[in-house]
Design an enzyme around this catalytic site. Structure first.
Site, mmCIF file in Angstrom:
data_model
loop_
_atom_site.group_PDB
_atom_site.id
_atom_site.type_symbol
_atom_site.label_atom_id
_atom_site.label_comp_id
_atom_site.label_asym_id
_atom_site.label_seq_id
_atom_site.Cartn_x
_atom_site.Cartn_y
_atom_site.Cartn_z
ATOM 1 N N ASP B 125 0.846 -1.188 0.000
ATOM 2 C CA ASP B 125 0.000 0.000 0.000
ATOM 3 C C ASP B 125 0.886 1.244 0.000
ATOM 4 O O ASP B 125 1.817 1.343 0.794
ATOM 5 C CB ASP B 125 -0.910 -0.015 1.232
ATOM 6 C CG ASP B 125 -2.058 0.967 1.097
ATOM 7 O OD1 ASP B 125 -2.430 1.325 -0.038
ATOM 8 O OD2 ASP B 125 -2.598 1.370 2.134
ATOM 9 N N HIS B 132 -3.992 13.985 0.603
ATOM 10 C CA HIS B 132 -4.210 13.107 1.758
ATOM 11 C C HIS B 132 -3.028 13.190 2.729
ATOM 12 O O HIS B 132 -3.218 13.358 3.943
ATOM 13 C CB HIS B 132 -4.412 11.665 1.300
ATOM 14 C CG HIS B 132 -4.419 10.675 2.425
ATOM 15 N ND1 HIS B 132 -5.432 10.606 3.358
ATOM 16 C CD2 HIS B 132 -3.523 9.715 2.784
ATOM 17 C CE1 HIS B 132 -5.158 9.652 4.241
ATOM 18 N NE2 HIS B 132 -4.012 9.099 3.918
ATOM 19 N N GLU B 201 -10.602 3.731 3.540
ATOM 20 C CA GLU B 201 -9.707 4.559 2.735
ATOM 21 C C GLU B 201 -10.039 4.306 1.279
ATOM 22 O O GLU B 201 -9.988 3.160 0.811
ATOM 23 C CB GLU B 201 -8.225 4.266 3.029
ATOM 24 C CG GLU B 201 -7.810 4.712 4.428
ATOM 25 C CD GLU B 201 -6.306 4.738 4.675
ATOM 26 O OE1 GLU B 201 -5.857 5.564 5.476
ATOM 27 O OE2 GLU B 201 -5.588 3.921 4.069
ATOM 28 N N GLU B 203 -9.267 4.047 -2.322
ATOM 29 C CA GLU B 203 -8.028 3.849 -3.074
ATOM 30 C C GLU B 203 -8.311 3.155 -4.408
ATOM 31 O O GLU B 203 -9.393 2.613 -4.626
ATOM 32 C CB GLU B 203 -7.032 2.986 -2.266
ATOM 33 C CG GLU B 203 -6.711 3.535 -0.882
ATOM 34 C CD GLU B 203 -5.444 2.945 -0.270
ATOM 35 O OE1 GLU B 203 -4.580 2.441 -1.014
ATOM 36 O OE2 GLU B 203 -5.326 3.007 0.980
ATOM 37 N N ASP B 236 -9.163 0.328 1.798
ATOM 38 C CA ASP B 236 -8.167 -0.087 2.785
ATOM 39 C C ASP B 236 -8.725 0.262 4.177
ATOM 40 O O ASP B 236 -8.363 1.271 4.771
ATOM 41 C CB ASP B 236 -6.863 0.654 2.500
ATOM 42 C CG ASP B 236 -5.780 0.328 3.519
ATOM 43 O OD1 ASP B 236 -5.858 -0.731 4.152
ATOM 44 O OD2 ASP B 236 -4.865 1.157 3.678
ATOM 45 N N ARG B 240 -8.368 3.431 13.221
ATOM 46 C CA ARG B 240 -7.510 4.582 13.532
ATOM 47 C C ARG B 240 -6.944 4.562 14.941
ATOM 48 O O ARG B 240 -5.816 5.001 15.170
ATOM 49 C CB ARG B 240 -8.297 5.883 13.334
ATOM 50 C CG ARG B 240 -8.778 6.112 11.929
ATOM 51 C CD ARG B 240 -7.635 6.234 10.955
ATOM 52 N NE ARG B 240 -8.121 6.351 9.579
ATOM 53 C CZ ARG B 240 -7.366 6.145 8.516
ATOM 54 N NH1 ARG B 240 -6.099 5.790 8.638
ATOM 55 N NH2 ARG B 240 -7.873 6.267 7.318
ATOM 56 N N GLN B 243 -4.285 1.867 15.128
ATOM 57 C CA GLN B 243 -3.142 2.361 14.349
ATOM 58 C C GLN B 243 -2.306 3.373 15.138
ATOM 59 O O GLN B 243 -1.075 3.291 15.166
ATOM 60 C CB GLN B 243 -3.673 3.008 13.067
ATOM 61 C CG GLN B 243 -2.596 3.454 12.077
ATOM 62 C CD GLN B 243 -3.196 3.962 10.753
ATOM 63 O OE1 GLN B 243 -4.407 3.903 10.528
ATOM 64 N NE2 GLN B 243 -2.348 4.447 9.868
ATOM 65 N N LYS B 256 -4.668 -2.468 9.940
ATOM 66 C CA LYS B 256 -4.934 -2.607 8.510
ATOM 67 C C LYS B 256 -5.171 -4.053 8.101
ATOM 68 O O LYS B 256 -5.887 -4.312 7.137
ATOM 69 C CB LYS B 256 -3.729 -2.087 7.709
ATOM 70 C CG LYS B 256 -3.354 -0.645 7.965
ATOM 71 C CD LYS B 256 -4.227 0.302 7.163
ATOM 72 C CE LYS B 256 -3.678 1.719 7.193
ATOM 73 N NZ LYS B 256 -4.460 2.615 6.321
ATOM 74 N N THR B 260 -8.956 -5.852 3.552
ATOM 75 C CA THR B 260 -8.838 -4.848 2.493
ATOM 76 C C THR B 260 -9.758 -5.328 1.379
ATOM 77 O O THR B 260 -9.627 -6.466 0.923
ATOM 78 C CB THR B 260 -7.378 -4.769 1.970
ATOM 79 O OG1 THR B 260 -6.507 -4.542 3.071
ATOM 80 C CG2 THR B 260 -7.219 -3.672 0.939
ATOM 81 N N GLU B 374 -10.328 12.290 7.590
ATOM 82 C CA GLU B 374 -10.234 13.627 7.003
ATOM 83 C C GLU B 374 -11.604 14.309 6.956
ATOM 84 O O GLU B 374 -11.726 15.491 7.251
ATOM 85 C CB GLU B 374 -9.651 13.535 5.597
ATOM 86 C CG GLU B 374 -8.199 13.085 5.559
ATOM 87 C CD GLU B 374 -7.777 12.592 4.184
ATOM 88 O OE1 GLU B 374 -8.000 11.399 3.886
ATOM 89 O OE2 GLU B 374 -7.262 13.405 3.402
HETATM 90 CA CA CA Z 1 -4.013 3.078 2.700
HETATM 91 MG MG MG Z 2 -6.162 -3.015 4.571
#
Ligand code: CA
Ligand code: MG
Ligand code: CA
Ligand code: MG
Ligand code: NI
Lengths: 429, 429
Positions: B125, B132, B201, B203, B236, B240, B243, B256, B260, B374
C-alpha cells in the site's frame, strides 16, 4: 541413537529430524528430513509404504515441492510423522536399514540442492528482543526514551515482502536506492546510489501451520502452540542508509525487501522441547501484558546463535572467517506464540507457510549484538576481523552466515547454515 | 457498439472489457470478461475455439480460478485478447451472437458469484495523494511540517497483508485490539477492546503483470507501463485508534490487516487510455524526482470516484444511502508506474498478481476527502447522512461502497462495486 552414523557436532542427529525440501540430479523438489549428513527423501519413503497409517495421504503430501500441504495438517500429524521417522532410523530397526531402498532415499547433503521449505504466503517481521530495541532506541532517541511507549505492551511488527525470502546460499546484490543527501538536513532531499551501510539482522523465523481460523476470528494464546510448525535461522538483510531516509512514517520498505535469507531445514518444537528455558526477561510483569497475550508457559529455547563473516583476505581469493557475534534465542521478550496471537488479534487470517521473523536477537553484552548497526554502534566503532582487517558494515564479497544449535548431552539439535554472499551493486542487472 | 444490450450508465460497455473470475451454480471459478449486465465465460469460449490464435494456450490460461496465468503473459497477449473480444462482441459480428453457445457463455451478473481476480502474492500500500498526506500531516504534526521531508522524493509505501484482501461483498467484523489508555499519556499503556474509530480509505489498486525481472534487477521507468495489468477499486479499511497506538516505529499492522476490499473486475490500461489526464500536480518539478522515477508521460486517469455509505435507518431495516465523498484518481502525485519502479529499486522481485494500493485519494475540497479521518477532521466535525443522522467514523451495520467510472461520450468505463458491511465485533468468532 540412529544406525545412520554421524558425530556429536552434527546438526542433524536422530533427536532433530527437521523438515525441508530438496532436489537432486535424479529427482525434482520433494519433502525430506535430515539425518546425519543425509537428506532422507520422504516422497520416495511414502511411495514405498514406509509412512503408511499416519492418518493422512502421505504420498500426496510429501511429493509436493513445498511443505505447505504437510504444514496444513494438524499438529498430531506432524508428531506422528516424527515418531515414525524416529522408529525407522533408530538403532535396532532393520526395516529401512536393510531395505534395497536405503541408498536411493538417503542422499548425501553435499549432493542435493535445498529449496525454500514452503511457499510463503505472507512474511511478517517482528522486533521482539528488548536489548535490540533498546540499543536502537538509545542510538536514535537517547537513553531516556529508548523503548517506545507501546513496546512492552505488544510485539511490534510490520508486514514484510514474501517474494524476496530466499534460501541459504542465494547471493544478493548490494541494493541501490535513495540516500539522504545531507546527514544533518533531510530537507535537502536525496541522491541515488548503492547502499553504503549494508547490514545483517540475526533472527529466528517461525513457520505457521495447522488448521487456522478464517478472517475475523482471532487465535487465542491457548491455541497458539498448536500452530507453530517450526523454526529456521533468518538473516533480515538491511540497508541502513536507505531505511533511515524512507521509513518515516510507514516503516521500512526498500531497505528490507531486496532479500531475506532463511536456512532450509525447519526444526520442530518437538525437537526443541528439551531446550525450553526462561527468557532473559524471566517473567513479563512490568507491565503484565493484556490477558490475550498472557502465556502460561512463558519461555524461550536455549538456542546458541552466532554470525560468521567470511571476508575476502587481503591477498588471495580465500576467505577469512570471523565469528562477529554470539547471541541466544533466550534474549526474546515476546515469544513466537505471542507474536502469532497478536498478529491475528484484529482478525487477520494466518495461513500454513506464513513466516514470522523474531526481530534481531541481541543480548546485553556487546559481543552478543545481532546487527552491525549495534556492533559498530552506528559506525562509531570498528569490528575487528580475524586477519586484522576491520568492518563497520558489510562489504562486497563478504559472506554472512548465521548459525545456531541447542547443545544436548552428546548431541546437538542444529539448524544448518543460513548464508549469503554480498555481490557488488548491479551484478544481477 | 455491441450486440449485447445495455444503457449509457452501464459500467461494462464494449469499451471496457475488464477481466475477472466468476463461478456459477453449474461451473467452478474461471476467467471472464464483463459485457453489459453479463459475465462472459472465457474458459468456455476458449474451449469452443473462439479464442484461438492469440499466441498462448488459451484453454489452459482461462480455465484457471485466478487471472495469474493470464497476467503472467506479456502485454501483447492481453491486447490481442481484448481485440478478439471486441470483435466477437461488436455489432455486425455474428459468430458468437448466432452461436448455440451464446446463452451458456453469457451469464447474468446477478446470478454469478465473483471471486478475487488473482491469487495475490504480495500486497503493498502506498501513500501517494499529496492532499491526503498533507491533511494527515496537518492533523498530527501541524501545518508547517505537514509533508515529511522524503514525501516529494519517493512514493512512500509499506508492505501490507495479502491474505486478508477480500472481494467486494465480503462482510468484515469490527476489529478488536489494543487502544491507548490515556489520550494524553501513552506511558499509561493500553486496554483491549473493539475499535472505536473504524474508517475506510478510498483507493485504487493496481495489479502487476507480465514477465518480470528476477530478484536483484530493478525495473526501469521505461519498462513500467508494460507491467501494469489493470486497476480495481480498493477500500483499505483502517482502525484509527489501533493504528495510533501500534504504528511507531515500524508502521501500520493490525490496524490494517483485518481486511482490504477490492472490486472484482480488473479494468485495463487500454480501456482507460481515452481518459488519460494531467494529475492535479500537473508536473513534478519542485523537486524533480531522481532520474529513475522520471516519467516521460507523467499523467493519471480521469476516474470519478465516490464513496456511498449505506447506513441503517432509525426505523426499519432498510438502509439509507449517502454519498459522503467524491474524489478523482487525478489527485495522485505518484503514479502506479512510479510506485512499481520504486518498489523494485533496491532489487525487490515483483510478480504477476501483486497488488499495489494507490494510497487514500483525497482532493483539495473537503467534499473530496478519501477517509472519515479527514472528512470528520479527526472526529471534530460530524458528517451528515441523507436521513439527518450523522457519522464521525463507521458504525456497525454500515455498508461502505466505493464506486468509480470514467465518463466517455455516451458511455462509461466503470469499475462496479467495492463494498463491504461492518459487522459488530466478535460476530465471526
Ligand atoms: Ca491506505
Ligand atoms: Mg487493509
Ligand atoms: Ca528485522
Ligand atoms: Mg528482509
Ligand atoms: Ni558432522
Amino acid at each position: 541413537r540412529s544406525w545412520v552414523e554421524y558425530d556429536a557436532q552434527c546438526d542433524f542427529p536422530l533427536q532433530n529430524l527437521p523438515f525441508g525440501v530438496f532436489s537432486c540430479s535424479q529427482r525434482g523438489p520433494r519433502c525430506a528430513t535430515a539425518i546425519g549428513h543425509y537428506a532422507l527423501d520422504l516422497a520416495l519413503l511414502a511411495e514405498h509404504g514406509f509412512l503408511q497409517g499416519l492418518g493422512f495421504d502421505e504420498r500426496r503430501v510429501f511429493r509436493q515441492p513445498a511443505l505447505n500441504a504437510f504444514m496444513s495438517l494438524p499438529r498430531p500429524a506432524w508428531r506422528a510423522t516424527r515418531a515414525r521417522l524416529t522408529e525407522l532410523l533408530s538403532e535396532g530397526d532393520e526395516r529401512l536399514r536393510r531395505s534395497d531402498l536405503r541408498e536411493t532415499v538417503l542422499r548425501p547433503l553435499q549432493e542435493v540442492k535445498m529449496h525454500l521449505p514452503a511457499k510463503i504466503g505472507d512474511y511478517t517481521d517482528f522486533y521482539s528482543s528488548r536489548e535490540h530495541a533498546t540499543n536502537v532506541g538509545i542510538m536514535f532517541r537517547g537513553k531516556d526514551n529508548a523503548l517506545q511507549p507501546n513496546w512492552l505492551h505488544l510485539p511490534v511488527g510490520y508486514h514484510g515482502r514474501a517474494s524476496s525470502v530466499v534460501v541459504s546460499g542465494t547471493p544478493l546484490a548490494r541494493p541501490r536506492g535513495q540516500l539522504q543527501k545531507s546527514k544533518e538536513d533531510p530537507w535537502q532531499g536525496s541522491v541515488y546510489g548503492p547502499c553504503k551501510l549494508l547490514d545483517f539482522e540475526l533472527e529466528i523465523g517461525c513457520f505457521v501451520g495447522g488448521e487456522l481460523p478464517p478472517l475475523g476470528r482471532p487465535l487465542s494464546i491457548a491455541e497458539a502452540a498448536e500452530h507453530v510448525f517450526g523454526y529456521v535461522l533468518m538473516n533480515d538483510w538491511s540497508a541502513r542508509d536507505i531505511q533511515a531516509w524512507e521509513y518515516v512514517p510507514l516503516g521500512p520498505f526498500g531497505a528490507k525487501n531486496f532479500g531475506t535469507t532463511i536456512s532450509p531445514w525447519v526444526v520442530t518444537p518437538d525437537a526443541l522441547e528439551p531446550f525450553v528455558c526462561a527468557t532473559s526477561a524471566g517473567t513479563q510483569s512490568e507491565p503484565q501484558p493484556l490477558p490475550y497475550l498472557q502465556e502460561e508457559n512463558y519461555s524461550s529455547y536455549d538456542i546458541k546463535l552466532a554470525v560468521d563473516l567470511h571476508t575476502p583476505s587481503k591477498a588471495g581469493s580465500e576467505k577469512v572467517i570471523t565469528t562477529i557475534t554470539e547471541s541466544n534465542f533466550r534474549h526474546m521478550y515476546w515469544t513466537p506464540r505471542q507474536q502469532l496471537v497478536h498478529h491475528s488479534v484484529t482478525g487477520c487470517n494466518m495461513a500454513p507457510g506464513d513466516l514470522l521473523g523474531s526481530g534481531t536477537i541481541s543480548g546485553t553484552e556487546q559481543r552478543s549484538y545481532g546487527s552491525m548497526l549495534e556492533l559498530s554502534w552506528r559506525g562509531a566503532n570498528e569490528i575487528p576481523l580475524a586477519d586484522g582487517q576491520v568492518r563497520k558494515f558489510l562489504q562486497d564479497g563478504d559472506v554472512c552466515n548465521v548459525r545456531g544449535f541447542c547443545q544436548g548431552e552428546g548431541f546437538r539439535v542444529g539448524f544448518g547454515d543460513c548464508s549469503g554472499e554480498v555481490l557488488p551493486a548491479g551484478t544481477l542487472d
